[in-house]
Design a protein around this motif. Structure first.
Motif, PDB file in Angstrom:
ATOM      1  N   GLU A 108     -10.918  -0.269  -5.036  1.00 38.27           N
ATOM      2  CA  GLU A 108     -10.217  -0.003  -6.110  1.00 38.27           C
ATOM      3  C   GLU A 108      -8.987  -0.893  -5.913  1.00 38.27           C
ATOM      4  O   GLU A 108      -8.405  -1.143  -7.026  1.00 38.27           O
ATOM      5  CB  GLU A 108      -9.871   1.293  -6.164  1.00 38.27           C
ATOM      6  CG  GLU A 108     -10.804   2.504  -6.440  1.00 38.27           C
ATOM      7  CD  GLU A 108     -10.597   3.917  -6.608  1.00 38.27           C
ATOM      8  OE1 GLU A 108      -9.290   4.180  -6.583  1.00 38.27           O
ATOM      9  OE2 GLU A 108     -11.360   4.687  -7.053  1.00 38.27           O
ATOM     10  N   THR A 109      -8.626  -1.324  -4.755  1.00 40.84           N
ATOM     11  CA  THR A 109      -7.488  -2.323  -4.719  1.00 40.84           C
ATOM     12  C   THR A 109      -8.019  -3.662  -4.053  1.00 40.84           C
ATOM     13  O   THR A 109      -8.584  -3.652  -2.982  1.00 40.84           O
ATOM     14  CB  THR A 109      -6.500  -1.689  -4.044  1.00 40.84           C
ATOM     15  OG1 THR A 109      -6.061  -0.507  -4.685  1.00 40.84           O
ATOM     16  CG2 THR A 109      -5.208  -2.462  -4.016  1.00 40.84           C
ATOM     17  N   LEU A 168       0.750  -1.155  -0.061  1.00 43.25           N
ATOM     18  CA  LEU A 168      -0.129  -0.062  -0.007  1.00 43.25           C
ATOM     19  C   LEU A 168       0.818   1.325   0.018  1.00 43.25           C
ATOM     20  O   LEU A 168       0.675   2.173  -0.842  1.00 43.25           O
ATOM     21  CB  LEU A 168      -0.907  -0.099   1.062  1.00 43.25           C
ATOM     22  CG  LEU A 168      -2.159  -1.147   1.381  1.00 43.25           C
ATOM     23  CD1 LEU A 168      -2.596  -1.002   2.448  1.00 43.25           C
ATOM     24  CD2 LEU A 168      -2.890  -0.905  -0.059  1.00 43.25           C
ATOM     25  N   HIS A 180       2.607   1.920  -3.328  1.00 43.58           N
ATOM     26  CA  HIS A 180       1.634   2.509  -4.431  1.00 43.58           C
ATOM     27  C   HIS A 180       0.652   3.758  -3.926  1.00 43.58           C
ATOM     28  O   HIS A 180      -0.201   4.225  -4.572  1.00 43.58           O
ATOM     29  CB  HIS A 180       0.684   1.495  -4.843  1.00 43.58           C
ATOM     30  CG  HIS A 180       1.192   0.317  -5.744  1.00 43.58           C
ATOM     31  ND1 HIS A 180       1.402   0.267  -7.108  1.00 43.58           N
ATOM     32  CD2 HIS A 180       1.790  -0.943  -5.013  1.00 43.58           C
ATOM     33  CE1 HIS A 180       1.898  -0.641  -7.226  1.00 43.58           C
ATOM     34  NE2 HIS A 180       2.375  -1.429  -6.312  1.00 43.58           N
ATOM     35  N   LEU A 206      -1.047   4.211  -1.626  1.00 41.85           N
ATOM     36  CA  LEU A 206      -2.622   3.767  -1.269  1.00 41.85           C
ATOM     37  C   LEU A 206      -3.082   4.154   0.179  1.00 41.85           C
ATOM     38  O   LEU A 206      -2.112   3.951   0.852  1.00 41.85           O
ATOM     39  CB  LEU A 206      -2.997   2.258  -1.622  1.00 41.85           C
ATOM     40  CG  LEU A 206      -2.644   2.073  -3.274  1.00 41.85           C
ATOM     41  CD1 LEU A 206      -2.631   0.703  -3.815  1.00 41.85           C
ATOM     42  CD2 LEU A 206      -3.792   2.797  -4.210  1.00 41.85           C
ATOM     43  N   VAL A 218      -9.756  -0.344  -0.073  1.00 41.90           N
ATOM     44  CA  VAL A 218      -9.045  -1.638  -0.148  1.00 41.90           C
ATOM     45  C   VAL A 218      -9.630  -2.738   0.449  1.00 41.90           C
ATOM     46  O   VAL A 218     -10.103  -2.605   1.574  1.00 41.90           O
ATOM     47  CB  VAL A 218      -7.624  -1.300   0.543  1.00 41.90           C
ATOM     48  CG1 VAL A 218      -6.499  -2.549   0.483  1.00 41.90           C
ATOM     49  CG2 VAL A 218      -7.079  -0.161  -0.097  1.00 41.90           C
TER      50      VAL A 218
END
Lengths: 462, 217
Positions: B150-151, B80, B83, B85, B118
Motif C-alpha cells: 500500500e505504501t 512511516l 503516517h 504506518l 510497505v
C-alpha cells in the motif's frame, strides 16, 4: 435500433445528461491545461503524425521487424484475421497452459472480439480489472460508453447498489470506499490468476516490446503476476523506436485524461529472465487485423494513425449530448463513427457518419492530426455511391439536382415555394408545423420567408 | 494460407510491395533505427532536481531530500511514523544494509507477498520532465515490490535524475545489456477516476508514493 432512435432515448436520460455535463468540463479543461505544458504542442502533433505514417507506409516490413525482435526475446507472435480467430488463439493458449482464471486489463480489441464470452464458453473465468470495466462486467456484461472511461454514464449510487448486490457487502456511499471495496475483491484474483490479458497502446519495432499505459496499476498486475501474458492488439499499433514512444507519450495521456503522464507506463519485453522473481514465463502477442489491413494505403488509411485517446469524443458536441451507447458498438464519438462502418461494414452503420456536425473540433484536438470530418464526409459519399441512403432522401436530392440544372424552372419553383411557406405561416413570422416535413418542426419552429425570393428582390433593386 | 500470410499479403498488395521496393524500404528502416528522429523536447527550466520534485508532488507523491545514505533509514522511519504506518517493510537487496534495525524498523529483503504493506525500492533513473521513477525488473529488483504494498518508498540518487524520457532511453541503452522484462515508469500513487470522474488514490497499486532523493551521492 439505430443511432437516431438511441440518441433520442439518451437525450431524455436525466442521469446520463448530468454525468455528461460534469465530465465534459473535466476532460476538456484538463486537456487544455496539460497541452499548455508543452513548449510546442503543434510541432509535437506533427512529429507524431509523421512517425505514425512512417510505420503505416511500410506496415508489412515494420510488422516483420517487430515480430523478429519480439521472438528474439522469447515471445510468440500470433496473427488473427478477425474476432473469431482472436478468441480461438487466446482460448488455445489458455488450454495449452492449463489456465483456469484470466485477469484482464482494458483491451478494446477484446471488446471487438467478444473475448470474455469465448473464454467463459471454454470454461475459463475472465476477470476484468480496470475498475470501470469490472463494474460493467459484474453488471451483466454491459457495454462501455467511453473508450477510456467505460462507466462514464453511471452515477455513484448505481455503482453502490451494484456492489452491494454482487459483493454481498453493506452498501458504501462514497466513491473512495467503493474503490477500496473493488480493490479488496480484485486483489485475490490478481494473485491467483494463471494468465493475464492486456491490450497494447504501442508496439515498439526496435525492441519487440509492448507499451502499456494505466493509472490504476491493474495493467502492471496482469502483466507481472500470472505465468502467462497475452497481448491482444491491432496490427496498426506498431511504431519504430523508443524515441518515437517518448513523443507519443507526451500526447497520449494529455489528450486522453489531461495528465502530463499516466501513473504507470510500462514497456514489456519478452518473457521473464531466468533469475527474475516475477514476470511471466510465457508471452504471446495476438496481432489482430479485423478490417485494418484493408485500410492500409487507401482513402481511409489516416484513421490507422489513431492512438485511442478519446479526445475527439470528449470534444464532440454530438457525443457530449448523447454519450457513447448511442453509437451502438465498441467505439463511440467521431472516431467510432468512422471505425464502426469501416470495421463492421458501411451498410451496417448507415447513420453513424451522419451523427456529426462536421464542426472539426475533433480534427483540431486529434493528437495525430486525423482529418476526422473529411473521413466522415467520405463515408457519406460512399453511402450515396452504394445507394445506401433512404429512398425519400435519394428522390428529393435527385429532384433538386435536376431542378438546379434548369435555372428558369428553379426560379419558378422557388417563387412558388416561398409564397406557399408565407401562406403557411398565416401572417406570423414562423411556421409551427411544416406540412412536407412535420418531423422538422417537432422540436422547433421554421422561420417564415418574406414572400419573395432573393432573386426577385435583387431584380427589383437593380 | 496462414493468417499471418493472409494479413501481410493483403498489406503488401495494398502497398504495391515488390522485391525491389522491399529491399530499399528495409534499408531505410535500418538506417532510421540507427539514427531515429527526436520529437520536440520540452525545456526543463532551472534545476533538474527541483523540477523533478515539483512534478512528482503534482502527481501526489511526497518528496524529501537527504544528504547521506546513513540518513535514509531514519527518514523512512520518520515517514512511516508520521503516517501511522506499520514499521515492517520489504526492500530490494541493495538496501538491506542501511541500518534499518537501528532506526527501529523491521525491514526484510525477500520476495514480496500480497499482504506486505510497505515496499522500499530504488530506481534505474528518474525523469524530471514528468516526475517519473523508472524501474527495471530484475532478480534483485522485482517489479511487484513497487506495486503490491500500500505504501511505496523509493530512493532516488540525485545524480540519476535525467531531464526527459529520451535521456532515460539513452541510459538504458548504455548501461543495460538488453531491456528487462518490465520497465516501469511510475508517476505517483495508483489512481482511478472511473466513478463519476472523481480521482481516488490507491486503485490497485500503492495508496502513497514517498520519494527520498539522496543528494551528493
Amino acid at each position: 435500433m439505430h443511432f437516431k432512435a438511441r440518441a433520442g432515448q439518451k437525450l431524455a436520460d436525466v442521469v446520463l445528461q448530468e454525468n455528461l455535463r460534469k465530465a465534459k468540463s473535466k476532460f476538456v479543461d484538463m486537456r487544455a491545461r496539460a497541452i499548455a505544458e508543452l513548449d510546442d504542442f503543434e510541432a509535437t502533433r506533427e512529429a507524431a503524425k509523421v512517425l505514425r505514417d512512417r510505420t503505416l507506409d511500410d506496415l508489412d516490413l515494420w510488422l516483420e521487424r517487430f515480430e523478429l525482435e519480439a521472438t528474439r526475446r522469447g515471445a510468440t507472435v500470433l496473427w488473427a484475421k478477425d474476432g473469431a480467430e482472436v478468441c480461438q488463439r487466446v482460448v488455445d493458449i489458455a488450454r495449452r497452459h492449463g489456465v483456469k482464471k484470466v485477469t484482464k486489463s482494458k483491451s478494446m480489441l477484446s471488446e471487438e472480439a467478444g473475448l470474455n464470452q469465448a473464454l467463459e464458453d471454454a470454461g475459463i473465468q475472465p476477470v476484468e480489472t480496470d475498475l470501470g470495466e469490472y463494474i460493467l462486467q459484474i453488471n451483466d456484461n454491459e457495454p462501455p460508453s467511453h473508450i477510456i472511461a467505460p462507466v462514464f454514464h453511471k452515477r455513484k449510487e448505481e455503482v453502490s447498489a451494484l456492489f452491494a448486490r454482487v459483493h454481498k457487502l453493506a452498501a458504501k456511499t462514497d466513491i473512495e470506499a467503493m474503490t477500496r471495496e473493488a480493490r479488496e475483491v480484485l486483489r485475490p484474483h490478481f494473485l491467483s490468476a494463471d494468465m493475464g490479458i492486456s491490450g497494447g497502446n504501442f508496439l515498439v519495432a526496435e525492441t519487440g516490446s509492448v507499451a502499456l499505459v494505466t493509472n490504476e496499476g491493474n495493467g502492471r498486475m496482469v502483466t507481472t503476476l500470472p505465468r502467462v501474458h497475452v497481448v491482444v492488439t491491432g496490427i496498426e499499433k506498431v511504431i519504430p523506436t523508443l524515441e518515437d514512444l517518448a513523443t507519443l507519450m507526451r500526447l497520449l495521456p494529455r489528450s486522453a485524461t489531461g495528465q502530463s503522464i499516466s501513473n504507470y507506463f510500462s514497456l514489456l519485453t519478452g518473457v521473464k529472465h531466468a533469475e527474475d522473481q516475477d514476470g511471466p514465463a510465457h508471452m504471446y502477442f495476438v496481432l489482430v487485423d479485423s478490417g485494418r489491413a484493408d485500410l492500409v494505403g487507401g482513402e481511409f488509411a489516416e484513421m490507422l494513425r489513431c492512438i485511442r485517446c478519446g479526445a475527439c469524443m470528449n470534444h464532440c458536441p454530438v457525443y457530449q449530448a448523447v454519450g457513447g451507447h448511442a453509437y451502438g458498438w465498441v467505439y463511440p464519438g467521431p472516431m467510432g463513427s468512422i471505425l464502426t462502418p469501416l470495421f463492421a461494414g458501411i451498410e451496417n452503420a448507415v447513420d453513424l457518419p451522419q451523427a456529426a456536425t462536421l464542426c472539426n473540433q475533433c480534427g483540431v484536438v486529434c493528437p495525430v492530426k486525423i482529418p476526422l470530418p473529411d473521413l466522415l464526409r467520405r463515408l457519406r459519399e460512399k453511402q450515396v455511391e452504394q445507394r445506401l441512403r433512404p429512398t425519400a432522401e435519394r428522390l428529393a436530392l435527385t429532384a433538386w439536382a435536376w431542378l438546379a440544372r434548369h435555372p428558369a424552372l428553379y426560379a419558378l419553383a422557388t417563387r412558388i415555394g416561398v409564397r406557399y411557406l408565407k401562406w403557411l405561416a398565416g401572417g406570423e413570422d414562423r411556421i409551427r408545423v411544416l406540412g412536407l416535413a412535420p418531423e422538422w418542426t417537432l422540436g422547433r419552429d421554421f422561420p417564415a420567408p418574406e414572400g419573395k425570393t432573393f432573386r426577385e428582390l435583387y431584380a427589383q433593386k437593380h | 494460407m496462414s493468417s499471418r500470410e493472409d494479413i501481410l499479403g493483403r498489406i503488401r498488395a495494398r502497398l504495391g510491395r515488390n522485391p525491389d521496393n522491399a529491399a530499399s524500404a528495409r534499408a531505410a528502416i535500418d538506417s532510421y533505427l540507427g539514427a531515429p528522429d527526436q520529437g520536440p523536447q520540452p525545456r526543463i527550466a532551472g534545476d533538474r532536481v527541483a523540477h523533478f520534485r515539483e512534478k512528482s508532488e503534482a502527481q501526489s507523491s511526497t518528496v524529501e531530500e537527504v544528504l547521506t545514505p546513513a540518513a535514509l533509514a531514519p527518514a523512512v522511519a520518520r515517514y512511516l511514523a508520521r503516517h501511522e504506518l506499520p514499521r515492517q517493510a520489504v526492500c530490494w537487496p541493495e538496501f538491506s544494509g542501511l541500518g534499518w534495525r537501528e532506526a527501529g524498523l523491521d525491514v526484510e529483503s525477500r520476495g514480496v507477498l500480497g499482504t506486505d504493506l510497505v515496499g522500499i525500492t530504488g530506481c534505474f533513473c528518474a525523469v524530471a520532465e514528468t516526475g517519473s521513477l523508472m524501474l527495471c525488473s530484475g532478480p534483485e529488483t522485482p517489479a511487484a515490490l513497487s506495486l503490491l504494498p500500500e505504501t511505496h518508498i523509493a530512493i532516488v540518487p540525485a545524480a540519476r535524475i535525467v531531464s526527459r524520457m529520451e535521456e532515460a532511453w539513452r541510459l538504458a541503452r548504455a548501461e543495460l545489456p538488453e531491456l528487462p522484462r518490465a520497465l516501469n515508469f511510475i508517476s505517483g500513487p495508483s489512481r482511478t477516476g472511473d466513478i463519476e470522474q472523481t480521482i481516488v488514490l490507491g486503485a490497485h497499486g500503492p495508496y502513497r508514493v514517498h520519494i527520498i532523493i539522496l543528494r551528493g551521492h
